[in-house]
Write a protein that holds these residues in place. Structure first.
Motif, mmCIF file in Angstrom:
data_model
loop_
_atom_site.group_PDB
_atom_site.id
_atom_site.type_symbol
_atom_site.label_atom_id
_atom_site.label_comp_id
_atom_site.label_asym_id
_atom_site.label_seq_id
_atom_site.Cartn_x
_atom_site.Cartn_y
_atom_site.Cartn_z
ATOM 1 N N THR A 111 0.854 -1.185 0.000
ATOM 2 C CA THR A 111 0.000 0.000 0.000
ATOM 3 C C THR A 111 0.892 1.239 0.000
ATOM 4 O OG1 THR A 111 -0.143 -0.172 2.413
ATOM 5 C CG2 THR A 111 -2.011 -1.008 1.150
ATOM 6 N N ASP A 112 0.594 2.159 -0.925
ATOM 7 C CA ASP A 112 1.289 3.449 -0.983
ATOM 8 C C ASP A 112 0.304 4.444 -0.384
ATOM 9 O OD1 ASP A 112 2.141 5.979 -1.745
ATOM 10 O OD2 ASP A 112 2.640 5.425 -3.799
ATOM 11 N N THR A 113 0.577 4.884 0.819
ATOM 12 C CA THR A 113 -0.423 5.644 1.571
ATOM 13 C C THR A 113 -0.127 7.140 1.525
ATOM 14 O OG1 THR A 113 0.848 5.324 3.609
ATOM 15 C CG2 THR A 113 -0.884 3.719 3.128
ATOM 16 N N GLN A 127 -1.252 13.210 5.622
ATOM 17 C CA GLN A 127 -0.480 14.335 6.168
ATOM 18 C C GLN A 127 -0.618 14.408 7.688
ATOM 19 O OE1 GLN A 127 -2.957 17.242 4.057
ATOM 20 N NE2 GLN A 127 -1.208 17.619 2.723
ATOM 21 N N THR A 128 0.259 15.165 8.299
ATOM 22 C CA THR A 128 0.178 15.405 9.743
ATOM 23 C C THR A 128 -1.238 15.865 10.113
ATOM 24 O OG1 THR A 128 2.480 16.111 9.669
ATOM 25 C CG2 THR A 128 1.230 16.725 11.631
ATOM 26 N N GLU A 129 -1.784 16.717 9.286
ATOM 27 C CA GLU A 129 -3.085 17.325 9.567
ATOM 28 C C GLU A 129 -4.234 16.323 9.491
ATOM 29 O OE1 GLU A 129 -0.782 18.329 7.480
ATOM 30 O OE2 GLU A 129 -0.539 20.503 7.512
ATOM 31 N N GLY A 189 -2.823 21.118 -0.129
ATOM 32 C CA GLY A 189 -1.517 21.703 -0.447
ATOM 33 C C GLY A 189 -0.644 20.797 -1.309
ATOM 34 N N ASP A 190 -1.260 19.786 -1.918
ATOM 35 C CA ASP A 190 -0.511 18.890 -2.806
ATOM 36 C C ASP A 190 -1.063 18.967 -4.223
ATOM 37 O OD1 ASP A 190 1.465 17.581 -1.288
ATOM 38 O OD2 ASP A 190 -0.033 16.291 -0.363
ATOM 39 N N GLY A 191 -0.163 18.880 -5.191
ATOM 40 C CA GLY A 191 -0.574 18.720 -6.575
ATOM 41 C C GLY A 191 -0.859 17.245 -6.812
ATOM 42 N N GLY A 248 3.293 16.175 -5.227
ATOM 43 C CA GLY A 248 4.140 16.886 -4.263
ATOM 44 C C GLY A 248 3.537 18.199 -3.832
ATOM 45 N N ARG A 249 4.236 18.874 -2.943
ATOM 46 C CA ARG A 249 3.732 20.105 -2.335
ATOM 47 C C ARG A 249 3.654 21.233 -3.361
ATOM 48 N NH1 ARG A 249 1.392 19.427 2.298
ATOM 49 N NH2 ARG A 249 1.484 21.691 2.373
ATOM 50 N N ILE A 250 2.641 22.052 -3.206
ATOM 51 C CA ILE A 250 2.560 23.215 -4.089
ATOM 52 C C ILE A 250 2.856 24.493 -3.307
ATOM 53 C CG2 ILE A 250 0.971 22.220 -5.757
ATOM 54 C CD1 ILE A 250 -1.252 23.656 -4.184
#
Ligand code: PRX
Length: 705
Positions: free
Chosen positions: A438-440, A443-445, A539-541, A554-556
């Motif tokens: 599994t590729d999970t 985020q922290t949030e 906040g991710d593309g 990744g992060r935008i």
């Protein structure tokens, strides 16, 4: 489907792709069916689970998650969204997290190992800690926190500990008393811990004399002294520092104990032998912990997670995705100091009465066969790690896993995108082709997984996180809030339409920032208190393929994902500015074969100073001191001036392009266009190199400026 020319990002040829197509730098991959042996025993077998969690079933579908826990008082309202985007779950319910992780298992699993601690030194025997013993130790520590540190329900405590059993013991002792723990990753500097202690208003700091890392004893206690000083400078007095000893009975730090402030836990514990502490029954929405994470602005945010919703969510995801049964030996090789460790080393596995392995050291010590020796010896059958660790282990010991008798039924990756090549190595060499991977993505949030394949039900596709978790309803939106058509090969911003129990409650002490950071972007009705108007902005593309699988790019924002850990560029830049010679600093991400991304630092000097290797060293050192070794820059470059817009803003995008040998684009409108070529020559030499193979997050980096 259109294909990018350079798959796997390995080629250096310049590709002629439109902005829309650029996202697809990995070609579509083949599917792998879940192994039949796995599917037969999976916790989640219902092929209709997505229907059970359809948007029309919101919010009552989540009762199922709440029911996995033991409640002192049942909840009356599953979800209260009346003050969107601030949500409450399982309202009216009361519970204690330590009871759910310990007490409720004692009747059946008293003598089963809750943790097996593996020291970095291979000569030290591994130490199993049974549920009964963990319960005893948590009770004793809770009594000590209450009587020695005078802590009570609702107080915050900053915990700066390495990967030893004392860390989860301290966390669960806090949870038993309803004390809010704020764990700071042990590899962060004391200064970082101090800033977080100040923000959370902690008057107690828990630390350790030292620990082992990469074969060396690391003196950790000096960090506590730095933390107390920084917290004081920020207006927060830390009056008590509790110091655990790595080897009970021996104090191995060079730092002196401060009279009246520092107390050695191991010396005090005999006073609390056999003491038990009545668990405090907490309202479901009471904070269980804070976890600080980096964002666009300089100050890290304290993500506040609620007792009931968070615990329900990590328990359910551990059961369904990690497929934890009480008979499993589970090893997540992350650090408890990050959200992965909170959710998937401590709370999720313990709530399910698993045996969870706790490893002190780095994966490659003393050699890249170490993780496989540990797994073989302890009979680990569920394994969980980051793409960075996979890339590193593959690079240093590609055949190592084949030397051991590994029997993983399922394996997880987390924290960053995994290249299909690395995925395939993980699948064939580590999993021997028999494990469900599994590729999970989360985020922290978010408390727990958002997108992943369901290991007993879904086909795996290397490089894609997969479909959403049951109950998670993502969308990909463009900058104007329009949905990006499925299969268009266009990337956009991933949002989640409806709330879920694992979502943080707020940012500690800054509700406005919570709303602004995660919900404002796509909200068109600011006065609305209907959750439908407040999609969660991650906040991710990301990209949605026609098969319903999400690929996270990744992060935008101004966050660099280094080895799966988030570092805010602004935090690094302010660390650079603590060096007296530095006038301006800009930090950009650069691709790295093993760590995914690493920060590269550009600085300009104040008048009267000349560039020297000493200044470069001072800058690197300042970053290590202010943030920690994890943020060590790849290189520090002293430049004559920063490329700037006419209004004086530093163009980080231009610097990122130079560092990643991308085309810098049109710079004629800058106030100082000539400096761009000077910097380019400084970095790349005279010959012009443009490879254009950088991934999406780097292409987009700094474009918001
Ligand atoms: O950019 C995404 C990336 O890591 C970020 C979250 O970092 P953090 O809060 O430190 O939590 C890490 C552990 C959950 C995300 O915004 N990320 C996380 N998982 C993946 C990922 N990127 C791609 N694929 C993943 N599986």
């Amino acid at each position: 489907m259109a294909r990018a020319k350079s798959d796997s990002g390995a080629g250096t040829e310049a590709t002629e792709l439109s902005e829309a197509e650029i996202a697809v730098h990995w070609k579509e991959e083949e599917y792998f069916p879940p192994p039949a042996s796995f599917a037969a025993q999976a916790n989640l077998k219902d092929p209709k689970v997505m229907d059970r969690f359809a948007l029309t079933k919101f919010p009552e579908c989540y009762r199922e998650f709440g029911e996995m826990l033991t409640w002192d008082q049942p909840w009356t309202t599953t979800f209260d969204g009346s003050n969107a985007p601030f949500y409450k779950w399982f309202v009216g319910g009361k519970l204690n997290a330590s009871v759910n992780c310990l007490d409720r298992h004692l009747a059946q699993y008293r003598n089963k190992a809750a943790f097996i601690f593996v020291a970095e030194n291979e000569e030290e025997p591994s130490v199993p800690i049974t549920y009964q013993e963990l319960w005893v130790r948590v009770n004793e520590m809770a009594a000590l926190l209450r009587d020695e540190a005078r802590l009570k329900t609702g107080d915050r405590v900053t915990i700066h500990l390495p990967m030893t059993p004392e860390l989860p013991i301290t966390m669960l002792a806090c949870a038993r008393l309803g004390i809010v723990h704020s764990v700071v990753f042990g590899g962060f500097s004391g200064e970082s811990a101090g800033r977080r202690a100040a923000d959370s208003g902690s008057r107690v700091l828990v630390t350790m004399d030292g620990y082992y890392r990469n074969g060396k004893f690391t003196d950790h206690k000096p960090g506590a002294d730095a933390a107390v000083a920084i917290a004081k400078a920020e207006g927060q007095t830390v009056d008590t520092v509790l110091v655990w000893q790595r080897h009970p009975g021996k104090y191995l730090s060079q730092a002196k104990l401060v009279d009246g402030r520092d107390k050695v836990v191991n010396e005090l514990l005999p006073k609390y032998r056999r003491k038990t502490v009545e668990p405090v029954s907490m309202p479901a929405e009471a904070p269980l912990f804070l976890m600080y994470t980096s964002g666009t602005t300089g100050r890290p945010k304290g993500c506040q997670h609620a007792t009931g919703g968070y615990l329900a969510y990590v328990t359910a995801t551990s059961k369904w995705i990690q497929d934890i049964h009480p008979t499993d030996v589970y090893w997540c090789m992350a650090d408890i100091g990050w959200i992965t460790g909170h959710s998937y080393i401590v709370y999720g596995p313990l709530a399910l009465a698993a045996t969870s392995v706790l490893y002190e050291g780095i994966p490659t010590f003393p050699d890249p066969g170490r993780p496989w020796r540990i797994a073989e010896r302890l009979g680990v059958n569920i394994f969980h790690t980051s793409p960075t660790a996979i890339r590193q282990l593959r690079k240093l010991g590609p055949e190592e896993p084949t030397k051991y008798d590994l029997k993983f039924k399922t394996m997880t990756t987390v924290g960053e995108p995994i290249e299909p090549e690395a995925w395939r190595w993980y699948f064939t060499k580590v999993g021997k082709g028999k494990a469900a991977i599994t590729d999970t993505w989360w985020q922290t949030e978010t408390g727990g997984f958002l997108c992943t394949t369901k290991p007993g039900l879904d086909r795996m596709k290397p490089g894609s996180a997969g479909p959403p978790m049951p109950g998670i309803h993502p969308k990909i939106l463009d900058e104007n809030g329009h949905e990006v058509p499925v299969g268009s090969n266009k990337a956009g911003n991933i949002v989640i339409q409806s709330p879920w129990p694992g979502l943080m409650s707020t940012i500690w002490g800054d509700a406005e920032r919570y709303k602004k950071t995660y919900f404002q972007k796509y909200n068109t009705k600011p006065a609305s208190h209907d959750w439908r108007d407040w999609p969660y902005f991650a906040g991710d593309g990301a990209l949605l393929a026609p098969d319903g699988y999400y690929r996270i790019l990744g992060r935008i924002d101004d966050v660099i994902n280094v080895a799966g850990h988030r570092l805010g560029t602004k935090e690094l830049e302010s660390a650079c500015l603590t060096v007296p010679e530095i006038a301006e600093a800009a930090v950009v991400p650069v691709t790295d074969e093993v760590k995914g991304r690493v920060p590269e630092v550009y600085v300009s000097l104040k008048p009267g100073f000349t560039a020297s290797p000493e200044i470069e060293k001072k800058v690197a050192h300042a970053i290590e001191t202010e943030i920690g070794k994890i943020a060590r820059p790849k290189v520090v470059r002293i430049v004559p001036d920063m490329p700037k817009t006419r209004s004086g803003k530093i163009m980080r995008r231009v610097l990122a392009s130079i560092s990643n040998t991308m085309d810098v684009g049109d710079v004629t409108t800058l106030s100082n266009p000539d400096v761009v070529e000077q910097i380019r020559v400084l970095v790349q030499g005279k010959a012009k190199v443009v490879t254009k193979t950088a991934p999406e997050d780097i292409k987009k980096f700094g474009q918001a400026e």
